[in-house]
Design an enzyme around this catalytic site. Structure first.
Site, mmCIF file in Angstrom:
data_model
loop_
_atom_site.group_PDB
_atom_site.id
_atom_site.type_symbol
_atom_site.label_atom_id
_atom_site.label_comp_id
_atom_site.label_asym_id
_atom_site.label_seq_id
_atom_site.Cartn_x
_atom_site.Cartn_y
_atom_site.Cartn_z
ATOM 1 N N CYS A 1 -21.382 48.292 21.115
ATOM 2 C CA CYS A 1 -22.608 48.556 20.332
ATOM 3 C C CYS A 1 -22.371 48.297 18.854
ATOM 4 O O CYS A 1 -22.895 49.014 17.990
ATOM 5 C CB CYS A 1 -23.105 49.988 20.525
ATOM 6 S SG CYS A 1 -23.544 50.364 22.215
ATOM 7 N N ALA A 2 -21.552 47.309 18.561
ATOM 8 C CA ALA A 2 -21.283 46.936 17.162
ATOM 9 C C ALA A 2 -21.066 45.431 17.108
ATOM 10 O O ALA A 2 -20.010 44.952 16.687
ATOM 11 C CB ALA A 2 -20.055 47.687 16.638
#
Lengths: 313, 386
Positions: free
Chosen positions: B342-343
């Site tokens: 999620c980055a």
């Protein structure tokens, strides 16, 4: 995508027997569905399968695991091609089996796995032309039938057979009686046939046997005796022949021959080098005899009275 | 080294190196959660029977314990579902707009709510190892109304120069919003001393239950914040003509709260306090250093700065990250995570747009587990033939 289709089939079948494969089948189905609908298959299913396979292989042999891992795309494509090829060949074999009685095709009596599974083994060429014969023994063609007098399908074939050999002076026809022992009084019917042949009256007796199968099944020797009278046989000699069982060796001879040849159902026909199992009408007899593709005359079953295991005395 | 493995029976079955995603739970936390459901599953505040009163008492006591854990006041603790909700609440509620400053290393839960609520965003970039230059932040923060950054990064566990950032933000009168999801579980954090305005963290990343998180908000900042979700529990009175919201944190806590979650989170805070967060930080750094060393010896590429905490990011040459993840699980029951965590901008900036594998440690990991992990990675490397 190809792997997903293969995986779907494999895991769907395995999932019938074991619940642990059903989740894989569901994932593969999802992947195939997405691809068919032109959406990307992003389930990671192919990666999961790759990891499962290579990790198991690497436990057995690190080198093998490494090789499969490195060349996984090629290996999976190879097995996918093999899979689809074998599915196609199996489908073709099934077609041949239902159309021609042998999964190798109409011209063949070679070994077929389906035949083996169903007990219908490879047919070998008959050993001789002994039997209840009709026609010129020096004729260039020989039609041999292994038939059972109490078999519905052997009876069904009679009309076509009669029409066929009536117009073929080049065909020597031989009936080798092969009683299907699961039928009541089938064995006795063959004894009776040879008893009739002793009196030279088999030709007249034969149609009565086929037309009165229910009488044979229900009345046995008494019924056969009545049929013998109807065929103008000498009743006393007939009954004496039956009581003495002197035609039993002949019955056993043709039963044994049929076993050696691999007869698994009646009627079984041999025309020179071709074999057919099941009833044929006159048109298909002609095709059978001329080497063309033919069809047995049944729709819903395999069209032969089966010779059960252990049937031979 | 800490030895708390007996409190985490799952460590006997799995080598769990996915703590940056979520953590295992000790029996004490499970008992606290179950205790609510078993003994006092009441409707706090709303009802007045004994179960409800006890639920209210325990829930508010949990708030106090959590506040103490992060060196904040109970009046500053707003319960949320998780860090993502806390950050959404923060960025949606604060009145000020203008320029927001953040970094490319943030979690999507920082970037996306920022983008939703701010039209002008400046991104600070670290070097290719993930180390920030202080000056880059100082230049960006000038003129900002909000600065949003992480306490500890979830990809390479580095930290930005927070002290300098807070100082610069004060000078610009900018609010400082801190994503502390990876910080609070792993080191002693003082909200008060840090000088933050808003700080978000989750319970499940610190031995607590899922479904509970906190937004710590200074009371002065709370006055600037408008309500996020409204409904029962946020109002003193309601009539057809209007409503009067609570003036305290309750106006941000709409509906029945996750009482079990809050109580469980407080139990997790107590557990970590008992072990000692300083010891936790040292322990997981030692385990992560051992991981780093073993991976480097195997010729595996370890990504990111060495100024990191208890997390190691790596790639095995010739093997896709997700394949490594699955193979580690299959071969040795080792749990890690692969992908972009999620980055995505962070991984892209570091040069790994396809992702990587992350092994994140916590207080129950051991050096023996590092050996097992390294053996499995060795097998995986052998598969690739490199």
């Amino acid at each position: 995508m190809v792997l997903c289709i293969v995986a779907l089939v494999v895991f769907a079948v395995l999932g019938i027997f074991s619940a642990k494969y059903r989740e894989y089948a569901r994932e593969a189905f999802g992947c195939v569905t997405r691809t068919v609908m032109l959406r990307p298959c992003d389930t990671g299913f192919d990666t999961k399968i790759k990891v499962k396979i290579t990790s198991k292989l690497s436990r057995l042999s690190p080198k093998l695991g490494q090789s499969v891992f490195k060349h996984y795309a090629f290996v999976s494509m190879f097995f996918a091609v093999l899979f689809f090829g074998s599915m196609g060949y199996s489908a073709f074999s099934l077609y041949n089996y239902f159309a021609f009685g042998n999964c190798n095709g109409p011209e063949s009596s070679a070994f077929c796995a389906i035949n083996a599974l169903t007990g219908k083994t490879e047919l070998k060429k008959p050993l001789n032309f002994d039997g209840l014969a009709y026609g010129d023994p020096s004729a260039p063609n020989v039609l041999i039938e292994y038939g059972c007098f109490t078999c519905f399908y052997t009876r069904q074939s009679e009309h076509g057979l009669k029409a066929f050999i009536a117009n073929r002076s080049d065909v020597y026809y031989v009936l080798k009686p092969f009683p299907v022992l699961s039928h009541n009084n089938s064995y006795e019917a063959v004894q009776a046939a040879f008893c009739a042949d002793e009196q030279g009256k088999f030709g007249a007796f034969r149609p009565l046997l086929f037309d009165n199968q229910d009488v044979i099944l229900s009345e046995g020797v008494a019924g056969l005796a009545r049929l013998a009278v109807n065929a103008s046989l000498d009743s006393g000699k007939f009954l004496d022949c039956m009581a003495s069982k002197r035609t039993v060796p002949l019955v056993e001879k043709y039963l044994s021959e049929g076993k050696q040849v691999g007869v698994y159902g009646t009627p079984t026909f041999f025309f020179n080098n071709r074999s057919a199992v099941g009833p044929l009408d006159v048109e298909n007899f002609q095709k059978f005899a001329s080497g063309q593709p033919f069809a047995i005359q049944t729709v819903f079953d395999d069209g032969a009275c089966p010779a059960p295991l252990g049937a031979l005395k | 080294m800490i030895d708390v493995r007996k409190d985490f029976p799952l460590t006997q079955k799995v080598v769990y190196f996915d703590n940056a995603c979520t953590t295992l739970k000790p029996q004490q936390v499970i008992d606290a959660v179950v205790g609510y459901y078993k003994d006092f599953p009441g409707c706090a505040v709303r009802s007045q029977h004994r179960l409800a009163k006890r639920a209210h008492k325990e829930f508010e006591a949990a708030r106090v314990r959590i506040a103490r854990f992060v060196d904040a006041k109970p009046e500053e603790v707003i319960f949320t579902k998780n860090t993502t909700e806390a950050l959404n609440l923060a960025f949606s509620s604060i009145a000020r707009k203008g320029k927001a400053v953040t970094s490319v290393m943030e979690h999507h839960s920082v970037l996306l709510p920022l983008r939703k609520n701010f039209s002008q965003i400046e991104y600070v970039k670290p070097d290719l190892k993930g180390d920030f230059a202080e000056q880059a932040w100082l230049e960006a923060v000038g003129g900002a109304s909000v600065v949003a950054t992480h306490l500890v990064n979830n990809t390479i566990s580095t930290s930005p120069p927070l002290h300098a950032i807070v100082k610069a933000a004060r000078e610009s009168n900018a609010l400082v919003v801190v994503d502390a999801a990876q910080g609070v579980p792993h080191k002693k954090v003082s909200f008060r001393k840090g000088g933050f305005d808003l700080m978000a963290f989750s319970g499940h990343k610190m031995l607590g239950p899922t479904g509970i998180g906190c937004l710590i908000a200074r009371e002065e900042v709370q006055k600037e914040m408008k309500e996020f979700m409204v409904g029962g529990g946020t109002v003193e009175t309601v009539s057809l003509e209007g409503q009067a919201f609570f003036s305290n944190v309750h106006r941000f806590e709409a509906g029945i709260q996750d009482y079990a979650g809050g109580i469980g989170l407080a139990a997790a805070c107590d557990y970590l306090d008992k072990v000692g967060l300083e010891k936790v930080a040292l322990h997981e750094k030692a385990v992560a250093d051992a991981l780093d060393k073993r991976l480097t010896e195997l010729g595996v590429e370890v990504i990111g700065s060495k100024n990191r905490g208890g997390l190691v990011l790596f790639n095995v040459p010739g093997v896709e990250p997700h394949e490594v993840e699955l193979l580690l699980d299959e071969l040795a029951a080792v749990a890690v995570r692969a992908g972009a965590f999620c980055a995505m901008p962070a991984l892209a900036h570091l040069g790994y747009p396809k992702g990587a594998v992350r092994a994140s440690c916590y207080l129950y990991n051991s050096l023996q587990e590092v050996d097992r992990f390294a053996d499995a990675v060795k097998q995986i490397k052998a598969l690739s033939g490199r």
